[in-house]
Design a protein around this motif. Structure first.
Motif, short mmCIF file in Angstrom:
data_model
loop_
_atom_site.label_atom_id
_atom_site.label_comp_id
_atom_site.label_asym_id
_atom_site.label_seq_id
_atom_site.Cartn_x
_atom_site.Cartn_y
_atom_site.Cartn_z
N GLU A 199 0.83 -1.20 0.00
CA GLU A 199 0.00 0.00 0.00
C GLU A 199 0.87 1.25 0.00
OE1 GLU A 199 -3.75 -2.10 2.34
OE2 GLU A 199 -2.17 -1.07 3.45
N TYR A 200 1.97 1.21 0.74
CA TYR A 200 2.84 2.38 0.75
C TYR A 200 3.57 2.53 -0.58
CZ TYR A 200 5.45 6.17 2.82
OH TYR A 200 5.95 7.41 3.09
N LEU A 201 3.89 1.43 -1.24
CA LEU A 201 4.52 1.50 -2.55
C LEU A 201 3.58 2.17 -3.56
CD1 LEU A 201 7.11 0.74 -4.06
CD2 LEU A 201 6.06 -1.47 -4.59
N ALA A 202 2.28 1.92 -3.43
CA ALA A 202 1.30 2.58 -4.31
C ALA A 202 1.33 4.09 -4.09
CB ALA A 202 -0.09 2.01 -4.06
N PHE A 203 1.47 4.52 -2.85
CA PHE A 203 1.61 5.94 -2.53
C PHE A 203 2.85 6.53 -3.21
CE2 PHE A 203 3.94 8.69 0.59
CZ PHE A 203 3.16 9.84 0.48
N ILE A 204 3.96 5.82 -3.15
CA ILE A 204 5.18 6.29 -3.80
C ILE A 204 4.99 6.39 -5.31
CG2 ILE A 204 7.60 5.72 -4.27
CD1 ILE A 204 7.67 4.31 -1.55
N GLU A 205 4.41 5.34 -5.90
CA GLU A 205 4.24 5.31 -7.36
C GLU A 205 3.25 6.35 -7.86
OE1 GLU A 205 3.15 1.23 -7.81
OE2 GLU A 205 5.25 0.54 -7.92
N ASP A 206 2.39 6.81 -6.97
CA ASP A 206 1.44 7.88 -7.34
C ASP A 206 2.02 9.27 -7.08
OD1 ASP A 206 -1.14 8.61 -8.35
OD2 ASP A 206 -1.77 9.09 -6.31
N GLY A 207 3.32 9.34 -6.90
CA GLY A 207 3.98 10.63 -6.72
C GLY A 207 3.87 11.19 -5.32
N GLY A 208 3.66 10.31 -4.32
CA GLY A 208 3.45 10.77 -2.95
C GLY A 208 4.54 11.67 -2.42
N TYR A 209 5.79 11.41 -2.81
CA TYR A 209 6.91 12.22 -2.32
C TYR A 209 7.15 13.46 -3.18
CZ TYR A 209 8.36 8.76 1.15
OH TYR A 209 8.42 7.93 2.24
N ARG A 210 6.32 13.67 -4.19
CA ARG A 210 6.49 14.84 -5.07
C ARG A 210 5.28 15.76 -5.04
NH1 ARG A 210 7.63 10.47 -8.32
NH2 ARG A 210 5.80 10.89 -9.63
N GLN A 228 12.75 9.69 -0.84
CA GLN A 228 11.86 9.18 -1.88
C GLN A 228 11.12 7.92 -1.45
OE1 GLN A 228 14.37 8.53 -5.30
NE2 GLN A 228 14.76 10.72 -5.60
N ALA A 229 11.44 7.42 -0.26
CA ALA A 229 10.86 6.17 0.23
C ALA A 229 11.16 6.07 1.71
CB ALA A 229 11.47 4.99 -0.53
N PRO A 230 10.59 5.07 2.40
CA PRO A 230 10.92 4.89 3.83
C PRO A 230 12.41 4.65 4.02
CG PRO A 230 8.98 3.60 3.22
CD PRO A 230 9.55 4.13 1.94
N GLU A 275 5.78 11.39 7.01
CA GLU A 275 5.45 10.38 6.00
C GLU A 275 4.13 9.69 6.32
OE1 GLU A 275 9.58 8.53 4.42
OE2 GLU A 275 9.39 8.62 6.61
N ALA A 276 3.93 9.35 7.60
CA ALA A 276 2.69 8.70 8.00
C ALA A 276 1.49 9.61 7.73
CB ALA A 276 2.75 8.32 9.48
N ASP A 277 1.64 10.90 8.05
CA ASP A 277 0.55 11.85 7.84
C ASP A 277 0.27 12.05 6.35
OD1 ASP A 277 -1.18 14.14 9.09
OD2 ASP A 277 -0.03 15.12 7.49
N ALA A 278 1.32 12.14 5.53
CA ALA A 278 1.13 12.31 4.08
C ALA A 278 0.44 11.09 3.48
CB ALA A 278 2.47 12.57 3.41
N PHE A 279 0.84 9.90 3.92
CA PHE A 279 0.19 8.68 3.43
C PHE A 279 -1.28 8.67 3.81
CE2 PHE A 279 -1.24 4.34 4.32
CZ PHE A 279 -1.08 3.76 3.08
N ALA A 280 -1.60 9.09 5.03
CA ALA A 280 -3.00 9.12 5.46
C ALA A 280 -3.81 10.09 4.61
CB ALA A 280 -3.09 9.51 6.94
N ARG A 281 -3.24 11.25 4.31
CA ARG A 281 -3.95 12.22 3.45
C ARG A 281 -4.16 11.66 2.06
NH1 ARG A 281 -3.39 17.70 5.63
NH2 ARG A 281 -2.16 17.58 7.55
N TRP A 282 -3.12 11.03 1.53
CA TRP A 282 -3.23 10.42 0.20
C TRP A 282 -4.34 9.35 0.18
CZ3 TRP A 282 -2.11 5.22 -1.06
CH2 TRP A 282 -2.07 4.94 -2.43
N SER A 283 -4.49 8.65 1.30
CA SER A 283 -5.50 7.60 1.42
C SER A 283 -6.90 8.16 1.63
CB SER A 283 -5.16 6.66 2.58
OG SER A 283 -3.87 6.12 2.44
N GLY A 284 -7.02 9.48 1.81
CA GLY A 284 -8.31 10.08 2.11
C GLY A 284 -8.73 9.87 3.55
N LYS A 285 -7.77 9.55 4.41
CA LYS A 285 -8.05 9.28 5.83
C LYS A 285 -7.18 10.20 6.69
CE LYS A 285 -10.66 6.01 4.29
NZ LYS A 285 -12.14 6.22 4.22
#
Length: 437
Positions: free
Chosen positions: A227-238, A257-259, A293-303
């Motif tokens: 699930e976190y790799l999907a965040f990275i591939e969707d430009g999560g760090y950009r 660019q990753a954990p 990173e945890a907060d950005a992933f949560a926002r990306w997830s809509g949560k």
């Protein structure tokens, strides 16, 4: 009719102390003399320092004031191995702990043995003061914290070696993470925090107090590497819209660019583990995220991230060892596993990864630090840090409980720290578990 004899308050404490002290030595068995002095950055400490500092704790706070006639092995150790207790005295500079090649491994172990002998003699007296019992219990929990730090610090230091050192081999799991479900809670008035009368707790877990919760839902398991790799591939760090301002500044400064420990340069994502370099297992729980990173992933997830009160409310009725999938230090895997299925409540709340919460590390209403230098243990750090809950694969299960409050600066990520999603619910709606497809 005679009354049954009651066990003394410190029954079993000497045995627990001996077992805890021995396990610290066990963790160092795979290490070479050179490994014992590694310190890759100021925030981590060498394994030898951890062995010495935990010994310093028992000598400084228990043996010197409470064991008549006790003579320290070397008075200079009080300065060398004091971590941050200003009430005790000055401390050797933390960033330079790797320079302490002396006392060497044999000398530190001999010191540990002499302190252990004196501690056992103290605890085997017919009468042991309540203050001593309380300090020994604190010292045991303190050593368990340093056992976890020893593992996580060692991983960080080993990761800088291009040979990707193997601390302990392990078998990889072929288990599959279950679909993500939601456990819903109606909210209302609850109580959080620990009651010292019910067993050991740190002072920052008290006092127990009332807390109002709005309706919320908590994910059935922490996020996976896939699930976190999907965040990275969707430009999560950009994508700056996903990041807090301080988090985006950290990202620009560090170029992450990753954990931590991940390598995306090859054909297959890989990470460094204490079993060496391995391909990223998408089913395993993702670890080594900082708060940003945890907060950005949560926002990306809509949560969002849960508050610590929400997390505790969900965890308080669940056992710490909640299934065979839970990972703790005693299984010697030293790596997060694959979450098992949830049943009575969210799975994997304890062990595997510390879970970031949205709560700042602040005192509970009515909190008061203990008197003296031991009062510096937690209270003086209640500023600029965030709370994590649950424990990790480097934690001892007997050390954990639902009220336990870990805390870290938001930019740090060498701990086994991960993310469990949460979301708010509409007030008045009946709880109905749902599944994310």
């Amino acid at each position: 009719m005679s009354q049954p004899e009651t066990q003394p308050r410190h029954a079993g404490l000497a045995r627990r102390l001996a077992d805890t002290r021995a396990f610290s030595e066990t963790l160092c068995e795979p290490l070479t003399a050179e490994d014992m002095g590694l310190q890759a950055c100021p925030e981590v400490s060498p394994p030898r320092w951890h062995l010495a500092h935990t010994t310093w704790f028992f000598e400084t706070f228990i043996l010197k004031p409470f064991a008549p006639g006790y003579k320290p092995s070397d008075e200079r150790f009080e300065y060398l191995f004091n971590s941050y207790y200003n009430g005790v005295g000055e401390q050797y500079p933390r960033p330079q702990r790797h320079l302490l090649s002396r006392p060497g491994n044999d000398a530190v172990r001999a010191w540990r043995a002499s302190v252990d002998e004196a501690m056992q003699a103290l605890l085997n007296r017919p009468e042991v003061a309540d203050e001593v019992i309380d300090l020994v219990a604190l010292g045991i929990e303190h050593e368990q914290q340093h056992q976890e730090l020893l593992v996580t610090d060692l991983k960080f230091s080993f990761s800088h070696n291009p040979l990707a050192p193997v601390y302990r081999p392990r078998q990889d799991s072929d288990a599959q993470a279950p679909p993500l479900r939601w456990h819903e809670y109606p909210g209302g008035l609850t109580e959080i925090g620990a009651d010292p009368a019910e067993g050991f707790c740190f002072d920052n877990e008290t006092p127990r107090h009332r807390q109002w919760l709005e309706p919320f839902a908590l994910a059935s398991r922490p996020a996976t590497c896939g699930e976190y790799l999907a965040f990275i591939e969707d430009g999560g760090y950009r994508r700056p819209e996903l990041w807090l301002s301080d988090g985006w500044a950290w990202l620009q400064e560090q170029g992450a660019q990753a954990p931590l420990y991940w390598d995306l340069d090859g054909d297959t994502p890989a990470y460094y583990t204490l079993a060496g370099r391995r391909p990223v297992n998408p089913q395993e729980t993702v670890a080594h995220l900082n708060y940003y990173e945890a907060d950005a992933f949560a926002r990306w997830s809509g949560k969002r991230l849960p508050t610590e009160a929400e997390w505790e409310h969900a965890a308080v009725r669940l056992p710490v060892v909640s299934g065979s999938s839970s990972g703790f230090v005693d299984n010697r895997r030293f790596h997060p596993g694959v979450a098992g299925a949830d049943s009575e409540g969210p799975a994997q709340l304890f062990g595997d990864v510390w879970e970031w919460t949205a709560s700042a590390y602040l005192p509970y209403p009515g909190f008061a630090a203990a008197a003296g230098a031991v009062g510096e243990y937690n209270g003086k750090f209640m500023c600029n840090q965030m709370v994590l809950r649950g424990g990790s694969c480097a934690s001892a299960p007997g050390h954990l409980r639902a009220t336990y409050r870990n805390f870290f600066y938001p930019h740090l990520r060498w701990q086994f720290s991960g993310v469990r999603l949460a979301h708010s619910m509409e007030a008045g709606r009946a709880p109905t578990p749902t599944i994310i497809a």
